[in-house]
Design a protein around this motif. Sequence first.
Motif, PDB file in Angstrom:
ATOM      1  N   ARG A 273      44.466  31.878  40.022  1.00  0.00           N
ATOM      2  CA  ARG A 273      45.504  31.161  40.755  1.00  0.00           C
ATOM      3  C   ARG A 273      45.278  31.231  42.252  1.00  0.00           C
ATOM      4  NH1 ARG A 273      50.057  33.737  38.804  1.00  0.00           N
ATOM      5  NH2 ARG A 273      50.066  32.306  37.034  1.00  0.00           N
ATOM      6  N   SER A 274      44.701  32.359  42.703  1.00  0.00           N
ATOM      7  CA  SER A 274      44.450  32.556  44.139  1.00  0.00           C
ATOM      8  C   SER A 274      43.112  31.988  44.586  1.00  0.00           C
ATOM      9  CB  SER A 274      44.509  34.052  44.464  1.00  0.00           C
ATOM     10  OG  SER A 274      45.778  34.597  44.159  1.00  0.00           O
ATOM     11  N   GLY A 275      42.341  31.424  43.643  1.00  0.00           N
ATOM     12  CA  GLY A 275      41.044  30.861  43.995  1.00  0.00           C
ATOM     13  C   GLY A 275      39.965  31.896  44.210  1.00  0.00           C
ATOM     14  N   ILE A 276      40.170  33.120  43.727  1.00  0.00           N
ATOM     15  CA  ILE A 276      39.175  34.184  43.879  1.00  0.00           C
ATOM     16  C   ILE A 276      38.093  34.003  42.817  1.00  0.00           C
ATOM     17  CG2 ILE A 276      38.777  36.671  43.756  1.00  0.00           C
ATOM     18  CD1 ILE A 276      41.719  37.025  44.617  1.00  0.00           C
ATOM     19  N   PRO A 277      36.826  34.026  43.194  1.00  0.00           N
ATOM     20  CA  PRO A 277      35.762  33.932  42.181  1.00  0.00           C
ATOM     21  C   PRO A 277      35.885  35.082  41.181  1.00  0.00           C
ATOM     22  CG  PRO A 277      34.869  33.701  44.402  1.00  0.00           C
ATOM     23  CD  PRO A 277      36.281  34.136  44.559  1.00  0.00           C
ATOM     24  N   GLN A 278      35.802  34.752  39.895  1.00  0.00           N
ATOM     25  CA  GLN A 278      35.957  35.797  38.886  1.00  0.00           C
ATOM     26  C   GLN A 278      34.915  35.643  37.779  1.00  0.00           C
ATOM     27  OE1 GLN A 278      39.728  35.564  36.770  1.00  0.00           O
ATOM     28  NE2 GLN A 278      39.740  33.333  36.801  1.00  0.00           N
ATOM     29  N   ILE A 279      34.337  36.782  37.424  1.00  0.00           N
ATOM     30  CA  ILE A 279      33.451  36.865  36.267  1.00  0.00           C
ATOM     31  C   ILE A 279      34.204  37.675  35.227  1.00  0.00           C
ATOM     32  CG2 ILE A 279      31.153  37.478  35.441  1.00  0.00           C
ATOM     33  CD1 ILE A 279      30.242  37.553  38.388  1.00  0.00           C
ATOM     34  N   VAL A 280      34.341  37.132  34.043  1.00  0.00           N
ATOM     35  CA  VAL A 280      35.230  37.711  33.029  1.00  0.00           C
ATOM     36  C   VAL A 280      34.424  38.025  31.779  1.00  0.00           C
ATOM     37  CG1 VAL A 280      37.331  37.309  31.679  1.00  0.00           C
ATOM     38  CG2 VAL A 280      37.132  36.342  33.989  1.00  0.00           C
ATOM     39  N   ALA A 281      34.826  39.071  31.067  1.00  0.00           N
ATOM     40  CA  ALA A 281      34.236  39.415  29.770  1.00  0.00           C
ATOM     41  C   ALA A 281      35.332  40.025  28.907  1.00  0.00           C
ATOM     42  CB  ALA A 281      33.068  40.377  29.928  1.00  0.00           C
ATOM     43  N   PRO A 282      35.183  39.965  27.574  1.00  0.00           N
ATOM     44  CA  PRO A 282      36.281  40.361  26.682  1.00  0.00           C
ATOM     45  C   PRO A 282      36.230  41.816  26.232  1.00  0.00           C
ATOM     46  CG  PRO A 282      34.608  39.240  25.410  1.00  0.00           C
ATOM     47  CD  PRO A 282      34.105  39.268  26.836  1.00  0.00           C
ATOM     48  N   GLY A 283      35.990  42.739  27.151  1.00  0.00           N
ATOM     49  CA  GLY A 283      35.895  44.137  26.774  1.00  0.00           C
ATOM     50  C   GLY A 283      37.137  44.654  26.071  1.00  0.00           C
ATOM     51  N   ALA A 284      36.953  45.272  24.902  1.00  0.00           N
ATOM     52  CA  ALA A 284      37.995  45.999  24.161  1.00  0.00           C
ATOM     53  C   ALA A 284      39.146  45.132  23.676  1.00  0.00           C
ATOM     54  CB  ALA A 284      38.517  47.165  25.000  1.00  0.00           C
ATOM     55  N   ILE A 285      38.936  43.816  23.546  1.00  0.00           N
ATOM     56  CA  ILE A 285      40.050  42.977  23.077  1.00  0.00           C
ATOM     57  C   ILE A 285      40.327  43.188  21.591  1.00  0.00           C
ATOM     58  CG2 ILE A 285      39.721  41.215  24.850  1.00  0.00           C
ATOM     59  CD1 ILE A 285      38.779  40.499  21.218  1.00  0.00           C
ATOM     60  N   ASP A 286      39.436  43.880  20.888  1.00  0.00           N
ATOM     61  CA  ASP A 286      39.628  44.109  19.453  1.00  0.00           C
ATOM     62  C   ASP A 286      40.610  45.232  19.161  1.00  0.00           C
ATOM     63  OD1 ASP A 286      37.724  45.791  20.667  1.00  0.00           O
ATOM     64  OD2 ASP A 286      36.882  46.340  18.732  1.00  0.00           O
ATOM     65  N   ALA A 336      42.556  28.518  36.139  1.00  0.00           N
ATOM     66  CA  ALA A 336      41.912  29.016  37.360  1.00  0.00           C
ATOM     67  C   ALA A 336      41.523  27.877  38.284  1.00  0.00           C
ATOM     68  CB  ALA A 336      40.686  29.843  37.003  1.00  0.00           C
ATOM     69  N   SER A 337      41.756  28.088  39.573  1.00  0.00           N
ATOM     70  CA  SER A 337      41.342  27.101  40.574  1.00  0.00           C
ATOM     71  C   SER A 337      40.041  27.501  41.250  1.00  0.00           C
ATOM     72  CB  SER A 337      42.439  26.944  41.632  1.00  0.00           C
ATOM     73  OG  SER A 337      42.658  28.160  42.323  1.00  0.00           O
ATOM     74  N   GLY A 338      39.620  28.758  41.104  1.00  0.00           N
ATOM     75  CA  GLY A 338      38.372  29.225  41.699  1.00  0.00           C
ATOM     76  C   GLY A 338      37.253  29.277  40.689  1.00  0.00           C
TER      77      GLY A 338
END
Length: 417
Positions: A273-286, A336-338
Amino acid sequence: MVREGRPRILVIGTGDTKADELTFMRERIEAVDGRAVMMDVSVLGDPPYRPEHDRHAVAEAAGTTIDAIAKSGDENSAMTLMALGASQLARSLYDRGEIDGIIALGGTMGTDLALDVALALPLGVPKFVVSTIAYSHLVPPDRIATDLMMILWAGGLYGLNSTCKAVLSQACGAVVGAARAVVRPQAERPIVGMSSLGKSCLKYMVTLKPALERRGYEVVVFHTTGMGGRALEAIAAQRGFAAVLDFSLQEVANQHMGSVVNSGPDRLENAGRSGIPQIVAPGAIDMVDFPTWQPVPARFAERPYHAHNRLLASVTSDGETRREIARAIAGKLATASGATAFILPAGGLQQWDQEGEPLHEPDALAAFIEEMRETMPESVELHEIAGHINDDAFCAKALEIFDCWVAEGIIRPGVAG
């Protein structure tokens, strides 16, 4: 750096009903060489003392009058307007350099207002709330400021007594001491926010933190057991990061499954929402967390269970539940805007889901991977790796994306040490 001079503490409360308590707090702040700056947030009457910032000033800061607030409809709407005014006024006082910290006193009404005021002030400004509902589940995670301090207002229902004096005096000493000792953040290097779940469950931070520091960044790692993710989101909402590496999303799974161990409904949304560059991964979602001292939720009664300690326990989710969580993640990333990238490690998502480990469930993992591929928004770069999230290949891919974005000007360059 220790602050020189007398710390100026904004004391917030309803002086028409709690004058004895508030004037006692003023005395205790002065007794430890602080300076009390009184803000009255009463609606119906004036206090028997003269506050530096009266209820009329609070109403004016909300763009209205105290008469209009009193006639607004009910006590909830009135205090919501007073909360707006108190928040605006407190932030203005801080921006003008007139206060060094705040302390607020209240039951549910005063706490509701105080939480908004605390959220209006940046990290490093001491914020202390004396509340009859401290530590209660009535306070949702998204209402809690990153560095908020609370103490239970024991014996505080009506008037002063020896019990509540002990509490109030400790709180006053604590906030004055915090204002003297605080080292406020100084962003000498661009800050990268990173999420993780301990160092045993998810190991990438051991490699990534020093690698990013060598590139000239400060790395701040958040422990995703509810309030850690809340802190990450709060700082992201204030645009406090140059980039976010959000690799532990268990709190998203917890929120989706109704667990109290969550970071609020906006987890995984504020960087985008703030336009911050983000790299995401699904750690521990299980894994889904819940309090050890509560019964296992019926939906998970037959699932593998682990008590981490007497506070926190986890169960694993089945394939269909993981598909639900995948769709929830995709929906959040779509807003996301970023710049946003998603690393999908097909080999596993946390230490104990690998082959030979107790939480190894390849079919459920495959269901999640498939759902993520199908639901990932086109606006998100999808990077799939064959390995596990704890493999070196995961860190290599994260750094590859990060370095590419720095070269392209998406992420601000680091500052050489």
